[in-house]
Design an enzyme around this catalytic site. Structure first.
Site, PDB file in Angstrom:
ATOM      1  N   ASN A  51       0.855  -1.191   0.000  1.00 36.81           N
ATOM      2  CA  ASN A  51       0.000   0.000   0.000  1.00 36.81           C
ATOM      3  C   ASN A  51       0.896   1.248   0.000  1.00 36.81           C
ATOM      4  OD1 ASN A  51      -1.426   2.227   1.068  1.00 36.81           O
ATOM      5  ND2 ASN A  51      -3.056   0.878   1.721  1.00 36.81           N
ATOM      6  N   ASP A  90      -0.061   4.488  -0.069  1.00 33.77           N
ATOM      7  CA  ASP A  90      -0.732   5.735   0.330  1.00 33.77           C
ATOM      8  C   ASP A  90       0.198   6.745   0.980  1.00 33.77           C
ATOM      9  OD1 ASP A  90      -3.090   4.558  -0.442  1.00 33.77           O
ATOM     10  OD2 ASP A  90      -3.806   4.173   1.592  1.00 33.77           O
ATOM     11  N   HIS A  91       1.091   6.250   1.849  1.00 31.62           N
ATOM     12  CA  HIS A  91       1.843   7.200   2.661  1.00 31.62           C
ATOM     13  C   HIS A  91       3.042   7.805   1.940  1.00 31.62           C
ATOM     14  CE1 HIS A  91      -1.073   6.726   5.650  1.00 31.62           C
ATOM     15  NE2 HIS A  91      -0.899   5.417   5.680  1.00 31.62           N
ATOM     16  N   ARG A 134       4.344  18.699   1.433  1.00 27.47           N
ATOM     17  CA  ARG A 134       5.009  19.853   0.844  1.00 27.47           C
ATOM     18  C   ARG A 134       4.256  20.431  -0.359  1.00 27.47           C
ATOM     19  NH1 ARG A 134      10.392  21.444   2.004  1.00 27.47           N
ATOM     20  NH2 ARG A 134      10.352  21.521   4.262  1.00 27.47           N
ATOM     21  N   HIS A 178      -5.509   3.743  -1.630  1.00 26.01           N
ATOM     22  CA  HIS A 178      -6.809   4.088  -1.050  1.00 26.01           C
ATOM     23  C   HIS A 178      -7.116   5.531  -1.432  1.00 26.01           C
ATOM     24  CE1 HIS A 178      -9.391   4.130   2.919  1.00 26.01           C
ATOM     25  NE2 HIS A 178     -10.057   4.584   1.890  1.00 26.01           N
ATOM     26  N   ARG A 204      -9.224   8.262  -0.728  1.00 25.32           N
ATOM     27  CA  ARG A 204     -10.191   8.656   0.305  1.00 25.32           C
ATOM     28  C   ARG A 204     -11.019   9.827  -0.177  1.00 25.32           C
ATOM     29  NH1 ARG A 204      -8.811   6.578   5.728  1.00 25.32           N
ATOM     30  NH2 ARG A 204     -10.426   7.997   6.436  1.00 25.32           N
ATOM     31  N   ARG A 246      -6.720  12.878   1.185  1.00 26.30           N
ATOM     32  CA  ARG A 246      -5.615  13.292   2.059  1.00 26.30           C
ATOM     33  C   ARG A 246      -4.275  12.701   1.641  1.00 26.30           C
ATOM     34  NH1 ARG A 246      -7.235  10.042   7.491  1.00 26.30           N
ATOM     35  NH2 ARG A 246      -9.143  11.197   7.138  1.00 26.30           N
ATOM     36  N   HIS A 247      -4.297  11.568   0.938  1.00 27.58           N
ATOM     37  CA  HIS A 247      -3.016  11.040   0.434  1.00 27.58           C
ATOM     38  C   HIS A 247      -3.119  10.795  -1.077  1.00 27.58           C
ATOM     39  CE1 HIS A 247      -5.083   7.355   1.685  1.00 27.58           C
ATOM     40  NE2 HIS A 247      -4.787   7.537   2.959  1.00 27.58           N
ATOM     41  N   GLU A 296      -8.673   0.686  -2.900  1.00 34.60           N
ATOM     42  CA  GLU A 296      -9.516   0.730  -1.696  1.00 34.60           C
ATOM     43  C   GLU A 296     -10.347   1.993  -1.752  1.00 34.60           C
ATOM     44  OE1 GLU A 296      -7.073   0.763   1.725  1.00 34.60           O
ATOM     45  OE2 GLU A 296      -6.220  -1.183   1.299  1.00 34.60           O
ATOM     46  N   THR A 328      -6.965   6.642  10.250  1.00 34.12           N
ATOM     47  CA  THR A 328      -6.860   5.565   9.263  1.00 34.12           C
ATOM     48  C   THR A 328      -8.159   4.771   9.336  1.00 34.12           C
ATOM     49  OG1 THR A 328      -5.560   3.640   8.587  1.00 34.12           O
ATOM     50  CG2 THR A 328      -5.656   4.080  10.947  1.00 34.12           C
ATOM     51  N   THR A 329      -8.265   3.677   8.581  1.00 34.48           N
ATOM     52  CA  THR A 329      -9.536   2.957   8.549  1.00 34.48           C
ATOM     53  C   THR A 329      -9.734   2.199   9.859  1.00 34.48           C
ATOM     54  OG1 THR A 329      -9.114   2.680   6.203  1.00 34.48           O
ATOM     55  CG2 THR A 329     -10.947   1.432   7.123  1.00 34.48           C
ATOM     56  N   GLU A 341     -11.296  -9.037   3.030  1.00 31.29           N
ATOM     57  CA  GLU A 341     -10.026  -8.691   3.661  1.00 31.29           C
ATOM     58  C   GLU A 341     -10.310  -8.556   5.149  1.00 31.29           C
ATOM     59  OE1 GLU A 341      -7.349  -6.037   1.758  1.00 31.29           O
ATOM     60  OE2 GLU A 341      -6.494  -5.350   3.658  1.00 31.29           O
ATOM     61  N   HIS A 386      -3.822  -4.309   7.784  1.00 34.14           N
ATOM     62  CA  HIS A 386      -3.919  -3.173   8.697  1.00 34.14           C
ATOM     63  C   HIS A 386      -3.007  -3.353   9.913  1.00 34.14           C
ATOM     64  CE1 HIS A 386      -6.020   0.643   9.342  1.00 34.14           C
ATOM     65  NE2 HIS A 386      -5.514   0.491  10.554  1.00 34.14           N
ATOM     66  N   GLY A 387      -2.004  -2.491   9.956  1.00 37.24           N
ATOM     67  CA  GLY A 387      -1.126  -2.451  11.128  1.00 37.24           C
ATOM     68  C   GLY A 387      -0.078  -3.544  11.174  1.00 37.24           C
ATOM     69  N   GLY A 414       1.082  -1.317   4.346  1.00 29.49           N
ATOM     70  CA  GLY A 414       1.490  -0.001   3.876  1.00 29.49           C
ATOM     71  C   GLY A 414       2.306   0.810   4.860  1.00 29.49           C
ATOM     72  N   HIS A 415       1.658   1.313   5.888  1.00 31.20           N
ATOM     73  CA  HIS A 415       2.270   2.328   6.736  1.00 31.20           C
ATOM     74  C   HIS A 415       3.638   1.910   7.268  1.00 31.20           C
ATOM     75  CE1 HIS A 415       2.885   4.597  10.502  1.00 31.20           C
ATOM     76  NE2 HIS A 415       2.471   5.595   9.745  1.00 31.20           N
TER      77      HIS A 415
END
Ligand code: PXP
Length: 250
Positions: free
Chosen positions: A13, A15-16, A24, A49, A51, A55-56, A76, A106-107, A157, A200-201, A222-223
Site C-alpha cells: 500500500n 498511500d503514505h 510539501r 486508497h 479517500r 488526504r493522500h 480501496e 486511518t480505517t 479482507e 492493517h497495522g 502499507g504504513h
C-alpha cells in the site's frame, strides 16, 4: 502442496508516499515511482486508497500508478457513488470496499456488511460486471463473513488492526483471542467460497502469526513499510517483509 496454495501474495500500500508528497504540496516523492520499486522488490500487487478527502492518494495517482506497473492494482475506497464512478472509469484489477469517516486517522474497524446488505449487493453488481474482483474489508466476525458471501463479494479482507494493537500493547491474552477470531473467520470465508486477504497495522514483529493462517492468500501492508523505507529503503523493507511472510509459511 503446490506453490499456488502456499504462496502468500504481498500487496504494498503506497498511500503514505502520497502523504509525504502532500506535506510539501509538490510532486515528490512520487507514488508511481514507489509502485515501480515495489514491483521490482517482489510485491505481488499495489494497493492504494482514494479517500473522500484525498488526504493522500489523489485522482490522478490512480491512472499514473496503473500505467507504471504490470502487477494488479487494488483500489480501496468507500462505497459511494463518486468512488464507484472512478472505479468503473479506470477498471483496476480489484476494488476493496471499506468504511470511511473523515475524522479518523486511518480505517478504523471493518465494514458493517450485515447492516447494509441490500445496498452493498446493488453497489457491487456493476463493479463485478466491469471485471473487478470485489473485496470487503471486515472485522473477523462470523456474521460479517456470511453477509459478505451473500452480497456477492469474491474476497474478504480481514481487519487485523485489533490484533496489531494488542501485539503492540504486549497483551498476549487479548492478542490470542483476536488470532482465534481471525483463524475462524478465515476458515469460514474459505468454506463459503471467498478468497481471504488480511491487512492493517502489520509489521515485522507481528506479521508471522497472521501469515501462518492457512486460508490467507494476500496481505496488504502499507504504513510500516513506508516508514521502514526511510531507514533502509523501500526495496529492502519489502524484501524483508517478503522473507518474514515466507518464513511463516515453511
Ligand atoms: N488494507 C486495508 C483495507 C486498509 O484500509 C489499509 C489501510 O489503508 C491497509 C490494508 C494497510 O494498512 P497499514 O497501512 O496499516 O499497513
Amino acid at each position: 502442496m503446490t506453490r499456488e496454495t502456499t504462496h502468500l501474495r504481498l500487496g504494498v500500500n503506497i498511500d503514505h508516499v502520497a502523504t509525504l508528497r502532500n506535506a510539501r504540496g509538490g510532486a515528490d516523492p512520487d507514488p508511481a515511482r514507489a509502485a515501480m520499486l515495489a514491483q521490482s522488490a517482489g510485491a505481488d500487487g499495489i494497493t492504494l486508497h482514494l479517500r473522500e478527502d484525498r488526504r493522500h492518494i489523489r485522482d490522478a495517482d490512480l491512472p499514473a500508478v496503473m500505467d507504471a506497473v504490470q502487477i494488479p492494482i487494488n483500489l480501496e475506497m468507500a462505497a459511494t457513488q463518486e468512488m464507484q464512478a472512478i472505479a468503473l472509469a479506470h477498471r483496476p484489477h480489484a476494488v476493496c470496499l471499506g468504511p470511511e469517516r473523515r475524522e479518523e486517522r486511518t480505517t478504523e474497524g471493518g465494514l458493517n456488511v450485515a447492516a447494509d446488505a441490500n445496498r452493498l449487493r446493488d453497489y457491487i453488481t456493476p463493479l463485478r460486471a466491469a471485471g473487478a474482483r470485489v473485496s470487503l474489508f471486515i472485522a473477523p466476525d462470523e456474521a460479517q463473513v456470511e453477509a459478505s458471501a451473500r452480497v456477492g463479494a469474491q474476497v474478504v479482507e480481514l481487519h487485523v488492526g485489533a490484533y496489531a494493537e494488542f501485539c503492540a500493547a504486549g497483551d498476549d491474552a487479548a492478542r490470542d483471542t483476536e488470532l482465534r477470531k481471525l483463524f475462524a473467520a478465515a476458515a469460514l470465508a474459505q468454506e463459503l467460497g471467498l478468497e481471504v486477504h488480511a491487512g492493517h497495522g502489520l509489521n515485522f514483529a507481528n506479521v508471522g502469526p497472521i501469515a501462518a493462517i492457512p486460508e490467507l492468500v494476500e496481505l496488504n501492508i502499507g504504513h510500516f513499510l513506508i516508514g521502514e523505507a526511510v531507514f533502509v529503503g523501500l526495496e529492502a523493507a519489502i524484501r524483508e517483509m517478503r522473507r518474514q511472510m515466507n518464513l511463516a509459511r515453511l
